[in-house]
Design an enzyme around this catalytic site. Structure first.
Site, short mmCIF file in Angstrom:
data_model
loop_
_atom_site.label_atom_id
_atom_site.label_comp_id
_atom_site.label_asym_id
_atom_site.label_seq_id
_atom_site.Cartn_x
_atom_site.Cartn_y
_atom_site.Cartn_z
N GLU A 41 0.92 -1.18 -0.20
CA GLU A 41 0.12 -0.12 -0.06
C GLU A 41 0.98 1.28 -0.09
O GLU A 41 1.78 1.20 0.55
CB GLU A 41 -0.85 -0.09 1.23
N LYS A 112 -10.26 1.25 -1.97
CA LYS A 112 -10.40 0.78 -0.94
C LYS A 112 -11.74 0.82 0.04
O LYS A 112 -12.07 2.04 -0.08
CB LYS A 112 -9.30 1.25 0.08
N CYS A 154 -5.17 -3.49 2.78
CA CYS A 154 -5.03 -3.39 4.22
C CYS A 154 -5.86 -3.58 5.34
O CYS A 154 -6.23 -4.98 5.45
CB CYS A 154 -4.13 -2.04 4.46
#
Length: 272
Positions: A41, A112, A154
């Site tokens: 990331e 995300k 993540c």
């Protein structure tokens, strides 16, 4: 069978320096015959709100994305850029994972879903990702010559229904680029990754940031590749570097045939 690689980085706010590290890493993986590579990331820009705003680009356009496409082509590799700031039409930024094929074409992207808005017992203390980015609202899978990729980033890894949904859409390989904090990474990183592999019966490739960053941020590293039985087949430690592994999709197919957990599931959880 194919080789997949993961790149562990200690990125900062300067995309030029980060790009140099990425190019060297991709060259190493290319020399090993790797055909699919994953960055962490924030591989190209890891800083504060102003840094993300300064270097953000519209999806599919801009000098940084052009350079990424050129490197994918140069090294004949499918490149999954863990997360990069994308400028949206509404003026907000998204944290997006970008998938370039080995010809340098952008084949897919993922915004995300879950924002990291938490308090952590480290020097940074309070994290408010939603101050920087707007959350996505769509799942994303990308078909490749090596199998179907299911994209995540993540903090997503804590939300199992996302990965169940990706598997239901045909994902064979789950990508988890990350900048996990040292505190949460030491406690949960490997456990969460292995759980996602076991419950979906998919390969998991996870690339993380590592070391010390600006404003007291510390990231965990320990990037790894995990097979559909939950075994770690390749991993890194605390320092920047690369590693790779042979990926055989028939392993997941065999496990799902012998233990068809998705067919047995009686509770279905939908994403909000």
């Amino acid at each position: 069978m194919m080789k997949v690689g993961i790149i562990q980085m200690n990125s900062g706010a300067d995309p030029v320096q980060n790009m140099d590290v990425l190019q060297t890493s991709l060259q190493r993986l290319h020399q090993q015959g790797v055909k699919l590579a994953l960055t962490p990331e924030n591989a190209l820009v890891f800083g504060d709100k102003q840094d993300y705003q300064r270097h953000a680009e519209p999806l599919g356009h801009g000098p940084i994305q052009r350079q990424l496409a050129e490197m994918a082509h140069q090294f004949d590799i499918w490149l999954v850029v863990g997360a990069f700031p994308i400028q949206n039409d509404n003026g907000r930024l998204s944290s997006a994972s970008l998938v370039f094929d080995n010809a340098g074409h952008l084949r897919g992207s993922y915004d995300k879903l879950h924002m990291f808005d938490v308090e952590v017992a480290d020097a940074h203390g309070r994290y408010r990702e939603s101050d920087y980015f707007q959350a996505g609202d769509q799942l994303a899978t990308v078909d490749t010559p090596f199998g179907c990729l299911g994209l995540s980033i993540c903090y997503d890894v804590r939300f199992a229904p996302l990965y169940h949904a990706l598997r239901a859409q045909g994902a064979d390989i789950l990508t988890v680029p990350a900048a996990f904090t040292r505190v949460t990474g030491q406690a949960h990183w490997e456990a969460l990754l292995r759980a996602r592999a076991i419950e979906t019966q998919c390969w998991v490739i996870a690339a993380g940031q590592c070391g010390e960053h600006s404003k007291g941020r510390q990231t965990w590293g320990h990037s790894m590749i995990i097979d559909p039985w939950g075994q770690v087949v390749a991993s890194l430690g605390d320092d920047p570097g690369v590693t790779w592994a042979e990926l055989d999709l028939s392993i997941g197919e065999s496990i799902r045939r012998k233990m068809p957990v998705l067919d047995h599931a009686r509770l279905q959880t939908q994403l909000k």
